[in-house]
Design a protein around this motif. Structure first.
Motif, short mmCIF file in Angstrom:
data_model
loop_
_atom_site.label_atom_id
_atom_site.label_comp_id
_atom_site.label_asym_id
_atom_site.label_seq_id
_atom_site.Cartn_x
_atom_site.Cartn_y
_atom_site.Cartn_z
N UNK A 1 22.17 8.92 4.81
CA UNK A 1 21.41 7.87 4.15
C UNK A 1 21.09 8.27 2.72
N UNK A 2 21.11 7.28 1.84
CA UNK A 2 20.80 7.54 0.44
C UNK A 2 19.35 7.20 0.10
N UNK A 3 18.55 6.86 1.12
CA UNK A 3 17.15 6.52 0.86
C UNK A 3 16.33 6.83 2.11
N UNK A 4 15.04 6.73 1.96
CA UNK A 4 14.15 6.81 3.12
C UNK A 4 13.99 5.37 3.61
N UNK A 5 14.39 5.09 4.85
CA UNK A 5 14.37 3.71 5.32
C UNK A 5 12.96 3.15 5.45
N UNK A 6 12.83 1.89 5.10
CA UNK A 6 11.60 1.14 5.31
C UNK A 6 11.71 0.47 6.68
N UNK A 7 10.60 -0.02 7.21
CA UNK A 7 10.61 -0.68 8.51
C UNK A 7 9.99 -2.07 8.40
N UNK B 1 21.43 0.65 -4.87
CA UNK B 1 22.71 1.13 -5.38
C UNK B 1 22.44 1.97 -6.62
N UNK B 2 22.95 3.21 -6.61
CA UNK B 2 22.85 4.07 -7.78
C UNK B 2 24.03 3.71 -8.68
N UNK B 3 23.73 2.98 -9.75
CA UNK B 3 24.78 2.40 -10.61
C UNK B 3 25.77 3.44 -11.13
N UNK B 4 25.30 4.63 -11.48
CA UNK B 4 26.20 5.64 -12.05
C UNK B 4 27.27 6.07 -11.05
N UNK B 5 26.90 6.20 -9.78
CA UNK B 5 27.87 6.68 -8.82
C UNK B 5 28.62 5.55 -8.12
N UNK B 6 28.06 4.34 -8.06
CA UNK B 6 28.72 3.24 -7.36
C UNK B 6 29.52 2.36 -8.30
N UNK B 7 29.15 2.30 -9.56
CA UNK B 7 29.81 1.37 -10.46
C UNK B 7 30.87 1.99 -11.35
N UNK B 8 30.94 3.30 -11.40
CA UNK B 8 31.86 3.98 -12.30
C UNK B 8 32.96 4.64 -11.48
N UNK B 9 34.17 4.13 -11.59
CA UNK B 9 35.28 4.64 -10.77
C UNK B 9 35.58 6.11 -11.03
N UNK B 10 35.27 6.61 -12.21
CA UNK B 10 35.56 8.01 -12.48
C UNK B 10 34.52 8.93 -11.83
N UNK B 11 33.36 8.39 -11.46
CA UNK B 11 32.29 9.19 -10.86
C UNK B 11 32.20 8.98 -9.35
N UNK B 12 32.55 7.79 -8.89
CA UNK B 12 32.31 7.43 -7.49
C UNK B 12 33.15 8.25 -6.52
N UNK C 1 27.43 6.63 3.32
CA UNK C 1 26.14 6.00 3.09
C UNK C 1 26.05 4.67 3.83
N UNK C 2 27.09 3.84 3.71
CA UNK C 2 27.10 2.53 4.36
C UNK C 2 27.12 2.68 5.88
N UNK C 3 27.96 3.58 6.37
CA UNK C 3 28.05 3.81 7.82
C UNK C 3 26.71 4.30 8.36
N UNK C 4 26.05 5.21 7.67
CA UNK C 4 24.74 5.70 8.12
C UNK C 4 23.73 4.57 8.17
N UNK C 5 23.75 3.70 7.17
CA UNK C 5 22.83 2.56 7.14
C UNK C 5 23.11 1.61 8.30
#
Length: 180
Positions: free
Chosen positions: A141-147, A66-77, A85-89
């Protein structure tokens, strides 16, 4: 034999068969979201499974960082971006789960994969029908998936996705809820 019947009973009892609520009800009801997260039950069932938790093929893990700046701040999110992001995951995970199910896993593992697929599908249905303002974002996706080949690692990661990113999105959408 009794253990497999108990597992089957638990599986049937914990499934969400007929959800008649609206996606906004999901946003506004934290208890319903917690009840829908059956990962702890699946982890308990996995512990009583005979055999290994190692799967026959690699499974790509959903992005849980979770990128705190974009997920935790309502003015930025951006809820559209968060949902994408969640749907892609979830889509990444469900595709590999479907492949695993088709590749005849042992009985207990197979039933857990079936439950996992149903659980992911339930979340995907809710998220894709959730009405959000603004332009729709393509799932990305917001990351490179691990396996991994470990079913316990898959369940742990899935739980982190639900309790982290999904709850973060729900917190950011809480202003859509009417006070009770």
């Amino acid at each position: 034999m009794a253990l497999s019947r108990l597992l089957l009973l638990c599986m049937v009892a914990s499934e969400v068969w007929d959800v008649q609520t609206r996606p906004i009800d999901f946003v506004c009801n934290r208890d319903a979201r917690r009840a829908m997260n059956i990962v702890a039950e699946m982890e308990a069932a996995l512990r009583v499974c005979d055999g290994s938790t190692t799967l026959s093929t690699l499974v790509q893990l959903p992005c849980i960082q979770v990128h705190k700046a974009s997920w935790g701040n309502k003015s930025v999110c951006d809820p559209q971006e968060q949902r994408g992001d969640i749907v892609a995951s979830l889509k990444l995970l469900i595709e590999d789960v479907k492949v695993l199910k088709a590749a005849s896993q042992p009985g207990c593992t197979s039933s857990l994969l079936h439950r996992l697929e149903r659980s992911i599908n339930n979340y995907l249905r809710i998220l894709t029908h959730l009405e959000l303002s603004g332009p729709a974002e393509s799932p990305a996706l917001s990351c490179v998936p691990q396996s991994t080949q470990s079913l316990s690692t898959i369940l742990w990661t899935y739980n982190r996705l639900l309790s982290g990113k999904l709850e973060g999105l729900m917190d950011n959408l809480a202003d859509k809820c009417t006070p009770q």
